[in-house]
Design a protein around this motif. Sequence first.
Motif, PDB file in Angstrom:
ATOM      1  N   PRO A  65       0.824  -1.209   0.000  1.00 23.24           N
ATOM      2  CA  PRO A  65       0.000   0.000   0.000  1.00 23.24           C
ATOM      3  C   PRO A  65       0.861   1.263   0.000  1.00 23.24           C
ATOM      4  N   PRO A  66       0.330   2.385  -0.478  1.00 22.64           N
ATOM      5  CA  PRO A  66      -1.073   2.538  -0.855  1.00 22.64           C
ATOM      6  C   PRO A  66      -1.399   2.091  -2.278  1.00 22.64           C
ATOM      7  N   VAL A  67      -0.375   1.989  -3.184  1.00 27.46           N
ATOM      8  CA  VAL A  67      -0.730   1.838  -4.595  1.00 27.46           C
ATOM      9  C   VAL A  67       0.000   0.675  -5.298  1.00 27.46           C
ATOM     10  N   TYR A 124      18.048  -1.361  -9.653  1.00 31.22           N
ATOM     11  CA  TYR A 124      16.589  -1.356  -9.774  1.00 31.22           C
ATOM     12  C   TYR A 124      16.166  -1.906 -11.136  1.00 31.22           C
ATOM     13  N   TRP A 125      16.839  -1.415 -12.179  1.00 34.20           N
ATOM     14  CA  TRP A 125      16.418  -1.826 -13.523  1.00 34.20           C
ATOM     15  C   TRP A 125      16.637  -3.319 -13.746  1.00 34.20           C
ATOM     16  N   LYS A 126      17.742  -3.833 -13.171  1.00 33.45           N
ATOM     17  CA  LYS A 126      17.986  -5.272 -13.307  1.00 33.45           C
ATOM     18  C   LYS A 126      16.846  -6.076 -12.668  1.00 33.45           C
ATOM     19  N   GLY A 148      -8.275  -3.268 -10.141  1.00 34.12           N
ATOM     20  CA  GLY A 148      -7.999  -1.865  -9.848  1.00 34.12           C
ATOM     21  C   GLY A 148      -7.249  -1.221 -10.997  1.00 34.12           C
ATOM     22  N   VAL A 149      -6.975   0.067 -10.811  1.00 39.64           N
ATOM     23  CA  VAL A 149      -6.247   0.814 -11.839  1.00 39.64           C
ATOM     24  C   VAL A 149      -4.855   0.194 -11.997  1.00 39.64           C
ATOM     25  N   ASN A 150      -4.331   0.267 -13.219  1.00 44.39           N
ATOM     26  CA  ASN A 150      -3.133  -0.531 -13.509  1.00 44.39           C
ATOM     27  C   ASN A 150      -2.263   0.200 -14.536  1.00 44.39           C
ATOM     28  N   ALA A 151      -1.273   0.940 -14.040  1.00 45.18           N
ATOM     29  CA  ALA A 151      -0.490   1.805 -14.922  1.00 45.18           C
ATOM     30  C   ALA A 151       0.890   1.213 -15.239  1.00 45.18           C
ATOM     31  N   ALA A 152       1.360   1.516 -16.419  1.00 50.85           N
ATOM     32  CA  ALA A 152       2.753   1.330 -16.863  1.00 50.85           C
ATOM     33  C   ALA A 152       3.358  -0.014 -16.425  1.00 50.85           C
ATOM     34  N   GLY A 153       4.316   0.008 -15.495  1.00 51.62           N
ATOM     35  CA  GLY A 153       4.972  -1.235 -15.074  1.00 51.62           C
ATOM     36  C   GLY A 153       3.991  -2.261 -14.529  1.00 51.62           C
ATOM     37  N   LEU A 180       3.121  10.037 -20.782  1.00 52.08           N
ATOM     38  CA  LEU A 180       2.473  11.100 -19.991  1.00 52.08           C
ATOM     39  C   LEU A 180       3.423  11.629 -18.911  1.00 52.08           C
ATOM     40  N   LEU A 181       4.400  10.813 -18.551  1.00 50.39           N
ATOM     41  CA  LEU A 181       5.376  11.223 -17.534  1.00 50.39           C
ATOM     42  C   LEU A 181       6.601  11.853 -18.188  1.00 50.39           C
ATOM     43  N   GLY A 182       6.632  11.865 -19.517  1.00 52.27           N
ATOM     44  CA  GLY A 182       7.811  12.373 -20.224  1.00 52.27           C
ATOM     45  C   GLY A 182       8.904  11.324 -20.338  1.00 52.27           C
ATOM     46  N   ALA A 185       8.469   3.984 -22.849  1.00 50.90           N
ATOM     47  CA  ALA A 185       8.386   2.552 -22.565  1.00 50.90           C
ATOM     48  C   ALA A 185       9.539   1.855 -23.296  1.00 50.90           C
ATOM     49  N   PRO A 186      10.381   1.101 -22.581  1.00 51.21           N
ATOM     50  CA  PRO A 186      11.502   0.406 -23.235  1.00 51.21           C
ATOM     51  C   PRO A 186      11.011  -0.592 -24.271  1.00 51.21           C
ATOM     52  N   PHE A 187      11.952  -1.055 -25.116  1.00 50.64           N
ATOM     53  CA  PHE A 187      11.528  -1.891 -26.258  1.00 50.64           C
ATOM     54  C   PHE A 187      10.809  -3.163 -25.805  1.00 50.64           C
ATOM     55  N   GLN A 275      22.328  -0.018 -19.079  1.00 48.89           N
ATOM     56  CA  GLN A 275      23.099   1.224 -19.259  1.00 48.89           C
ATOM     57  C   GLN A 275      22.254   2.313 -19.912  1.00 48.89           C
ATOM     58  N   ASN A 276      21.428   1.929 -20.895  1.00 49.94           N
ATOM     59  CA  ASN A 276      20.531   2.911 -21.533  1.00 49.94           C
ATOM     60  C   ASN A 276      19.591   3.518 -20.511  1.00 49.94           C
ATOM     61  N   PHE A 277      19.032   2.639 -19.677  1.00 47.60           N
ATOM     62  CA  PHE A 277      18.098   3.123 -18.657  1.00 47.60           C
ATOM     63  C   PHE A 277      18.813   4.108 -17.726  1.00 47.60           C
ATOM     64  N   ARG A 279      21.496   5.884 -18.161  1.00 45.06           N
ATOM     65  CA  ARG A 279      21.811   7.150 -18.847  1.00 45.06           C
ATOM     66  C   ARG A 279      20.564   8.010 -18.992  1.00 45.06           C
ATOM     67  N   PHE A 280      19.477   7.377 -19.410  1.00 45.57           N
ATOM     68  CA  PHE A 280      18.236   8.093 -19.689  1.00 45.57           C
ATOM     69  C   PHE A 280      17.658   8.692 -18.404  1.00 45.57           C
ATOM     70  N   ILE A 281      17.571   7.867 -17.389  1.00 47.93           N
ATOM     71  CA  ILE A 281      16.878   8.299 -16.162  1.00 47.93           C
ATOM     72  C   ILE A 281      17.708   9.323 -15.382  1.00 47.93           C
TER      73      ILE A 281
HETATM   74  C1  LIG Z   1      16.856   5.825 -25.204  1.00 44.49           C
HETATM   75  C2  LIG Z   1      15.705   5.107 -24.627  1.00 44.49           C
HETATM   76  C3  LIG Z   1      16.022   4.441 -23.334  1.00 44.49           C
HETATM   77  C4  LIG Z   1      14.761   4.045 -22.622  1.00 44.49           C
HETATM   78  C5  LIG Z   1      15.066   3.767 -21.218  1.00 44.49           C
HETATM   79  C6  LIG Z   1      13.850   3.526 -20.354  1.00 44.49           C
HETATM   80  C7  LIG Z   1      13.175   4.771 -19.855  1.00 44.49           C
HETATM   81  C8  LIG Z   1      12.460   4.653 -18.535  1.00 44.49           C
HETATM   82  C9  LIG Z   1      11.419   3.628 -18.499  1.00 44.49           C
HETATM   83  C10 LIG Z   1      10.593   3.719 -17.245  1.00 44.49           C
HETATM   84  C11 LIG Z   1       9.354   2.921 -17.362  1.00 44.49           C
HETATM   85  C12 LIG Z   1       8.405   3.347 -16.295  1.00 44.49           C
HETATM   86  C13 LIG Z   1       7.371   2.634 -15.951  1.00 44.49           C
HETATM   87  C14 LIG Z   1       6.459   3.033 -14.864  1.00 44.49           C
HETATM   88  O1  LIG Z   1       5.750   2.219 -14.359  1.00 44.49           O
HETATM   89  S1  LIG Z   1       6.454   4.658 -14.307  1.00 44.49           S
HETATM   90  C15 LIG Z   1       5.081   4.792 -13.183  1.00 44.49           C
HETATM   91  C16 LIG Z   1       3.830   5.149 -13.928  1.00 44.49           C
HETATM   92  N1  LIG Z   1       2.719   5.196 -13.016  1.00 44.49           N
HETATM   93  C17 LIG Z   1       1.766   6.117 -13.042  1.00 44.49           C
HETATM   94  O2  LIG Z   1       1.764   6.998 -13.869  1.00 44.49           O
HETATM   95  C18 LIG Z   1       0.709   6.034 -11.980  1.00 44.49           C
HETATM   96  C19 LIG Z   1       0.885   7.143 -10.997  1.00 44.49           C
HETATM   97  N2  LIG Z   1      -0.097   7.071  -9.931  1.00 44.49           N
HETATM   98  C20 LIG Z   1      -1.395   7.428 -10.087  1.00 44.49           C
HETATM   99  O3  LIG Z   1      -1.841   7.795 -11.140  1.00 44.49           O
HETATM  100  C21 LIG Z   1      -2.268   7.329  -8.877  1.00 44.49           C
HETATM  101  O4  LIG Z   1      -1.441   7.256  -7.744  1.00 44.49           O
HETATM  102  C22 LIG Z   1      -3.198   6.133  -8.877  1.00 44.49           C
HETATM  103  C23 LIG Z   1      -4.296   6.333  -9.952  1.00 44.49           C
HETATM  104  C24 LIG Z   1      -2.454   4.820  -9.137  1.00 44.49           C
HETATM  105  C25 LIG Z   1      -3.882   6.022  -7.496  1.00 44.49           C
HETATM  106  O5  LIG Z   1      -4.514   7.228  -7.196  1.00 44.49           O
HETATM  107  P1  LIG Z   1      -4.948   7.535  -5.679  1.00 44.49           P
HETATM  108  O6  LIG Z   1      -5.664   8.835  -5.709  1.00 44.49           O
HETATM  109  O7  LIG Z   1      -5.644   6.359  -5.116  1.00 44.49           O
HETATM  110  O8  LIG Z   1      -3.579   7.639  -4.876  1.00 44.49           O
HETATM  111  P2  LIG Z   1      -2.529   8.837  -4.890  1.00 44.49           P
HETATM  112  O9  LIG Z   1      -2.333   9.338  -6.260  1.00 44.49           O
HETATM  113  O10 LIG Z   1      -2.911   9.815  -3.846  1.00 44.49           O
HETATM  114  O11 LIG Z   1      -1.201   8.074  -4.484  1.00 44.49           O
HETATM  115  C26 LIG Z   1      -0.963   7.668  -3.134  1.00 44.49           C
HETATM  116  C27 LIG Z   1       0.497   7.855  -2.839  1.00 44.49           C
HETATM  117  O12 LIG Z   1       1.253   7.002  -3.699  1.00 44.49           O
HETATM  118  C28 LIG Z   1       2.197   7.779  -4.439  1.00 44.49           C
HETATM  119  N3  LIG Z   1       2.381   7.146  -5.763  1.00 44.49           N
HETATM  120  C29 LIG Z   1       1.463   6.949  -6.697  1.00 44.49           C
HETATM  121  N4  LIG Z   1       1.995   6.317  -7.753  1.00 44.49           N
HETATM  122  C30 LIG Z   1       3.281   6.114  -7.458  1.00 44.49           C
HETATM  123  C31 LIG Z   1       4.366   5.501  -8.149  1.00 44.49           C
HETATM  124  N5  LIG Z   1       4.235   4.943  -9.375  1.00 44.49           N
HETATM  125  N6  LIG Z   1       5.562   5.464  -7.560  1.00 44.49           N
HETATM  126  C32 LIG Z   1       5.750   5.995  -6.328  1.00 44.49           C
HETATM  127  N7  LIG Z   1       4.758   6.593  -5.615  1.00 44.49           N
HETATM  128  C33 LIG Z   1       3.542   6.643  -6.179  1.00 44.49           C
HETATM  129  C34 LIG Z   1       1.562   9.147  -4.527  1.00 44.49           C
HETATM  130  O13 LIG Z   1       2.539  10.124  -4.798  1.00 44.49           O
HETATM  131  C35 LIG Z   1       0.966   9.264  -3.147  1.00 44.49           C
HETATM  132  O14 LIG Z   1       2.034   9.572  -2.261  1.00 44.49           O
HETATM  133  P3  LIG Z   1       1.784  10.481  -0.973  1.00 44.49           P
HETATM  134  O15 LIG Z   1       0.779   9.757  -0.148  1.00 44.49           O
HETATM  135  O16 LIG Z   1       3.123  10.589  -0.341  1.00 44.49           O
HETATM  136  O17 LIG Z   1       1.266  11.803  -1.479  1.00 44.49           O
END
Ligand SMILES: CCCCCCCCCCC/C=C/C(=O)SCCNC(=O)CCNC(=O)[C@H](O)C(C)(C)COP(=O)(O)OP(=O)(O)OC[C@H]1O[C@@H](n2cnc3c(N)ncnc32)[C@H](O)[C@@H]1OP(=O)(O)O
Length: 302
Positions: A65-67, A124-126, A148-153, A180-182, A185-187, A275-277, A279-281
């Motif tokens: 929890p929470p998410v 982390y990436w490994k 429930g809601v289910n984003a990205a990873g 949406l986060l800028g 998504a990796p290949f 390494q790409n990750f 560098r990118f992040i």
């Molecule tokens: C050259 C090319 C090379 C490429 C290299 C690769 C590049 C990088 C690849 C990275 C891939 C990334 C994958 C991912 O998964 S990124 C994460 C994406 N996730 C989201 O966008 C979801 C974000 N969260 C939400 O939208 C909402 O939290 C949610 C709808 C899930 C729930 O909403 P709810 O209102 O119930 O809860 P809150 O928003 O209030 O959240 C509660 C607390 O949790 C924190 N939170 C939420 N999501 C995350 C998260 N993903 N990681 C960490 N923390 C998170 C949120 O901030 C709240 O915290 P606080 O209570 O402290 O305020």
Amino acid sequence: MALAVGIRGLTRSLLRPWVRVPGPARGRTEPAAGGGDGVRCFGSPRVLVEPDPAAGFAVMKMRNPPVNSLSLEFLTELLISLEKLESDKAFHAIILTSDCPGIFSAGLDLMEMCGRDPTHYAEYWKAVQELWLRFYLSHLVVISAINGVNAAGGCLLALSCDYRVLADNPKYAMGLNETLLGIIAPFWFKDTLVNTVGHRTAERALQLGLLFPPAEALQVGMVDKVVPEDQVLSAARSELAQWLAIPGHARQLTKSLMRKPTADRLLKERDADIQNFVRFISRDAIQKALRVYLEKLKQKKT
Ligand SMILES: CCCCCCCCCCC/C=C/C(=O)SCCNC(=O)CCNC(=O)[C@H](O)C(C)(C)COP(=O)(O)OP(=O)(O)OC[C@H]1O[C@@H](n2cnc3c(N)ncnc32)[C@H](O)[C@@H]1OP(=O)(O)O
């Protein structure tokens, strides 16, 4: 740069040994997932496993929890649970679901990718790669009961399963919303989506960072079934029967035939992908974008 420690080393350093049902259910003998009596739940702090060895499967409940954000510790615990079930011949299948109301997973933990050093990013990436590889290639049947809601990873994790059941609640959108986060998504995220919904739908979904509500997720094939919210687990269990009726070796070899080429792409380039990750992040612009996104998440509460 020192690349990540192996996941097993990481496991040793992070995890306590298996514990019996931490939290509210500690010490109780709970009904097994399939209704059998007297089978103890087990798990780790963030993953509750409800085994039903008589029926050949276990329900794996994510509870970070929470998410259910996929922190390093949480990823490690998921991997250990999977490994434990895979190495026990009593189990042929897993139902993956969430114990956090209304949230399947918020995806990768943004705190793991923000303000940390390159060694941490690599570690982390490994672990993220390992989770995907292990779930994607598991010899077990893995069905996700998405409640429930289910984003990205988190969506990637569900896409790595063999079958997806989604609760019919318009709030429960799912997709790879990285843009949406800028970020990108990796290949191998992309490949997993393409393998599920096809190239055109994936292309549009990835560029626009689309999160699909249940009816649309079903329509594009991101999920296989949409059911009323209180029937997600029972629908997953019913579906399992069909998968478990197939001779295991034939099903497993077919799964491998279908999935190995995709997994091999990452396996061949694993270190380069890390390494790409890193560098990118580590880029200032990406760090800034992640901080802004996190700030927006926090602000929406006020
Ligand atoms: C050259 C090319 C090379 C490429 C290299 C690769 C590049 C990088 C690849 C990275 C891939 C990334 C994958 C991912 O998964 S990124 C994460 C994406 N996730 C989201 O966008 C979801 C974000 N969260 C939400 O939208 C909402 O939290 C949610 C709808 C899930 C729930 O909403 P709810 O209102 O119930 O809860 P809150 O928003 O209030 O959240 C509660 C607390 O949790 C924190 N939170 C939420 N999501 C995350 C998260 N993903 N990681 C960490 N923390 C998170 C949120 O901030 C709240 O915290 P606080 O209570 O402290 O305020």
